[in-house]
Write a protein that holds these residues in place. Structure first.
Motif, PDB file in Angstrom:
ATOM      1  N   THR A 194      -2.462  -2.284  -4.394  1.00 40.38           N
ATOM      2  CA  THR A 194      -3.642  -2.473  -3.470  1.00 40.38           C
ATOM      3  C   THR A 194      -5.003  -1.763  -3.883  1.00 40.38           C
ATOM      4  O   THR A 194      -5.033  -0.883  -4.472  1.00 40.38           O
ATOM      5  N   TYR A 195      -5.855  -2.739  -3.820  1.00 37.84           N
ATOM      6  CA  TYR A 195      -7.180  -2.293  -4.290  1.00 37.84           C
ATOM      7  C   TYR A 195      -7.789  -1.830  -3.029  1.00 37.84           C
ATOM      8  O   TYR A 195      -8.385  -0.768  -3.141  1.00 37.84           O
ATOM      9  N   LYS A 196      -8.195  -2.502  -1.997  1.00 42.93           N
ATOM     10  CA  LYS A 196      -8.536  -2.153  -0.688  1.00 42.93           C
ATOM     11  C   LYS A 196      -8.330  -2.940   0.614  1.00 42.93           C
ATOM     12  O   LYS A 196      -8.418  -4.208  -0.023  1.00 42.93           O
TER      13      LYS A 196
ATOM     14  N   THR B 251     -16.614  -5.637   3.796  1.00 39.68           N
ATOM     15  CA  THR B 251     -15.980  -4.718   2.654  1.00 39.68           C
ATOM     16  C   THR B 251     -16.760  -4.458   1.368  1.00 39.68           C
ATOM     17  O   THR B 251     -17.488  -5.596   0.836  1.00 39.68           O
TER      18      THR B 251
ATOM     19  N   ASN C 214     -12.110  -4.478   5.838  1.00 38.65           N
ATOM     20  CA  ASN C 214     -12.974  -3.801   6.912  1.00 38.65           C
ATOM     21  C   ASN C 214     -12.370  -4.503   8.200  1.00 38.65           C
ATOM     22  O   ASN C 214     -12.070  -4.021   9.328  1.00 38.65           O
TER      23      ASN C 214
ATOM     24  N   GLY D 202      -6.192  -7.872   3.078  1.00 36.50           N
ATOM     25  CA  GLY D 202      -6.648  -6.966   2.046  1.00 36.50           C
ATOM     26  C   GLY D 202      -6.931  -7.335   0.628  1.00 36.50           C
ATOM     27  O   GLY D 202      -7.032  -8.674   0.495  1.00 36.50           O
TER      28      GLY D 202
ATOM     29  N   THR E 292       0.927  -1.237   0.095  1.00 37.92           N
ATOM     30  CA  THR E 292       0.046  -0.073  -0.114  1.00 37.92           C
ATOM     31  C   THR E 292       0.668   1.228   0.046  1.00 37.92           C
ATOM     32  O   THR E 292       0.651   2.081  -0.806  1.00 37.92           O
TER      33      THR E 292
END
Length: 137
Positions: free
Chosen positions: A86-88, A135, A91, A60, A19
């Motif tokens: 990195t996509y996301k 997420t 959560n 992630g 990230t």
DNA sequence: GCCAACGTTGGC
DNA sequence: GCCAACGTTGGC
């Protein structure tokens, strides 16, 4: 659109590091099954980033941004690498322990063949984990 | 740190 | 081409 799971020891290469750096080259794979999975990836495919050895959890989501090319850490074209971003983050991180306990995930490659470092994830498995993690894709 | 599971290597 | 020996991975 296919889904994948890529493993890394966080000591060596973590999701945070990817990230921070923005993008990363997934190289150093020296297993044919894993290599074949790398070669099957298409630009735009998504994958889970799993921390092995320490953490033992999916942390992630990453996106494949460049399809297989010869691994720069190896002379010749026997091994392949890909490029990812990195996509996301999830959560809520999903641990191996939870995965083993969850109906529908007990047959994941992660559980069945824990040593494979690059593995396919079915759409059904993907959806369950996304749901569990709260997420939004 | 141990060890099971798996992959690879190399002698025959 | 088989298989024993060895090396590596990764969960525990």
């Amino acid at each position: 659109m296919s889904y994948w799971l890529l493993k890394s020891e966080p000591d060596v290469y973590s999701f945070d590091k990817l990230t921070k750096e923005g993008k990363g080259v997934w190289d150093g794979v020296r297993n044919y099954q894993a290599r074949n999975n790398l070669r099957a990836m298409k630009e735009g495919d998504l994958g889970f980033f799993y921390h092995s050895n320490e953490g033992l959890e999916i942390v992630g989501i990453l996106e494949i941004t460049k399809e297989a090319f010869p691994d720069p850490t190896f002379e010749g074209d026997r091994w392949s690498a890909i490029e990812v971003v990195t996509y996301k983050p999830l959560n809520k991180r999903i641990s191996l322990e939870e995965i083993k306990k969850t109906k529908g995930l007990e047959n994941m490659v992660l559980v069945k063949n824990s040593r494979l470092s690059v593995q396919p994830v079915t759409k059904a498995e993907w959806n369950i984990i996304i749901e569990m993690s709260g997420t939004d894709i």
